[in-house]
Write a protein that holds these residues in place. Structure first.
Motif, PDB file in Angstrom:
ATOM      1  N   GLU A   1     -12.926   8.791  -6.009  1.00  0.00           N
ATOM      2  CA  GLU A   1     -12.102   8.228  -4.948  1.00  0.00           C
ATOM      3  C   GLU A   1     -11.208   7.150  -5.520  1.00  0.00           C
ATOM      4  O   GLU A   1     -11.578   6.463  -6.470  1.00  0.00           O
ATOM      5  CB  GLU A   1     -12.962   7.584  -3.858  1.00  0.00           C
TER       6      GLU A   1
ATOM      7  N   LEU B   1      -2.306   6.644  -6.452  1.00  0.00           N
ATOM      8  CA  LEU B   1      -3.747   6.843  -6.363  1.00  0.00           C
ATOM      9  C   LEU B   1      -4.097   8.275  -5.961  1.00  0.00           C
ATOM     10  O   LEU B   1      -5.085   8.835  -6.444  1.00  0.00           O
ATOM     11  CB  LEU B   1      -4.354   5.849  -5.373  1.00  0.00           C
ATOM     12  N   LYS B   2      -3.297   8.891  -5.100  1.00  0.00           N
ATOM     13  CA  LYS B   2      -3.560  10.278  -4.706  1.00  0.00           C
ATOM     14  C   LYS B   2      -3.436  11.225  -5.892  1.00  0.00           C
ATOM     15  O   LYS B   2      -4.138  12.224  -5.975  1.00  0.00           O
ATOM     16  CB  LYS B   2      -2.589  10.715  -3.606  1.00  0.00           C
TER      17      LYS B   2
ATOM     18  N   LYS C   1      -0.281   4.177  -2.721  1.00  0.00           N
ATOM     19  CA  LYS C   1      -0.962   5.393  -2.281  1.00  0.00           C
ATOM     20  C   LYS C   1      -0.554   6.654  -3.039  1.00  0.00           C
ATOM     21  O   LYS C   1      -1.419   7.435  -3.427  1.00  0.00           O
ATOM     22  CB  LYS C   1      -0.772   5.593  -0.782  1.00  0.00           C
TER      23      LYS C   1
ATOM     24  N   VAL D   1      -6.924  11.201  -8.076  1.00  0.00           N
ATOM     25  CA  VAL D   1      -8.214  11.646  -7.562  1.00  0.00           C
ATOM     26  C   VAL D   1      -8.533  13.045  -8.080  1.00  0.00           C
ATOM     27  O   VAL D   1      -7.704  13.953  -8.037  1.00  0.00           O
ATOM     28  CB  VAL D   1      -8.222  11.632  -6.022  1.00  0.00           C
TER      29      VAL D   1
ATOM     30  N   TYR E   1      -8.483   4.365  -3.533  1.00  0.00           N
ATOM     31  CA  TYR E   1      -7.792   3.999  -2.302  1.00  0.00           C
ATOM     32  C   TYR E   1      -7.397   2.532  -2.355  1.00  0.00           C
ATOM     33  O   TYR E   1      -7.862   1.767  -3.197  1.00  0.00           O
ATOM     34  CB  TYR E   1      -8.653   4.281  -1.072  1.00  0.00           C
ATOM     35  N   CYS E   2      -6.507   2.154  -1.437  1.00  0.00           N
ATOM     36  CA  CYS E   2      -6.038   0.777  -1.366  1.00  0.00           C
ATOM     37  C   CYS E   2      -6.018   0.330   0.091  1.00  0.00           C
ATOM     38  O   CYS E   2      -5.969   1.147   1.004  1.00  0.00           O
ATOM     39  CB  CYS E   2      -4.661   0.632  -2.002  1.00  0.00           C
TER      40      CYS E   2
ATOM     41  N   THR F   1       0.830  -1.202   0.000  1.00  0.00           N
ATOM     42  CA  THR F   1       0.000   0.000   0.000  1.00  0.00           C
ATOM     43  C   THR F   1       0.864   1.252   0.000  1.00  0.00           C
ATOM     44  O   THR F   1       0.450   2.281  -0.515  1.00  0.00           O
ATOM     45  CB  THR F   1      -0.925   0.018   1.223  1.00  0.00           C
TER      46      THR F   1
END
Length: 132
Positions: free
Chosen positions: A83, A31-32, A28, A35, A85-86, A24
């Motif tokens: 969104e 993924l951030k 992260k 968004v 997230y992990c 993770t």
């Protein structure tokens, strides 16, 4: 693999990828950065990223786009990433032989990856800073 929720009149489409072979901590930041972007810009960013795990993220995002288009008849040009997230999954534990009869552990973490899309409106475009 897909699900649609109705929250306050906003339609959401979700895609989940389980057992992604990465921690993770490495997922992260990727993924951030996604968004709030339109999906075509997010796919472009993932295509030209030099991180190995971006292929799995791109596959999950493409699945969410296909779910939105085929199952709910959304316009692809209006989709944004609401969104991303992990979460942690299992950790495989292995051992590497070392000097003097010792062993050192090797942790091989897995993650769950979730991407939620929504159709953008005029208010959401201004709020997320996307142009279009």
């Amino acid at each position: 693999m897909d699900k649609a929720n109705k929250n306050n009149g906003i339609n959401l489409v979700r895609s989940v990828n389980k057992n992604v072979r990465s921690s993770t901590r490495k997922l992260k930041p990727i993924l951030k950065s996604l968004v709030g972007k339109k999906v075509d810009f997010a796919l472009r960013d993932l295509e030209f990223s030099n991180k190995r795990i971006c292929g799995e993220v791109k596959k999950t995002l493409s699945s969410a786009i296909a779910n939105a288009e085929n199952n709910f008849q959304y316009d692809i040009d209006k989709l944004i990433i609401k969104e991303a997230y992990c979460g942690k999954q299992v950790v495989m534990k292995r051992f590497r032989p070392r000097a003097k009869g010792r062993a050192s552990p090797i942790m091989k973490p897995y993650s769950n990856l979730t991407i939620i899309l929504s159709e953008s409106t005029k208010d959401q475009k201004d709020k997320h800073g996307t142009k279009g």
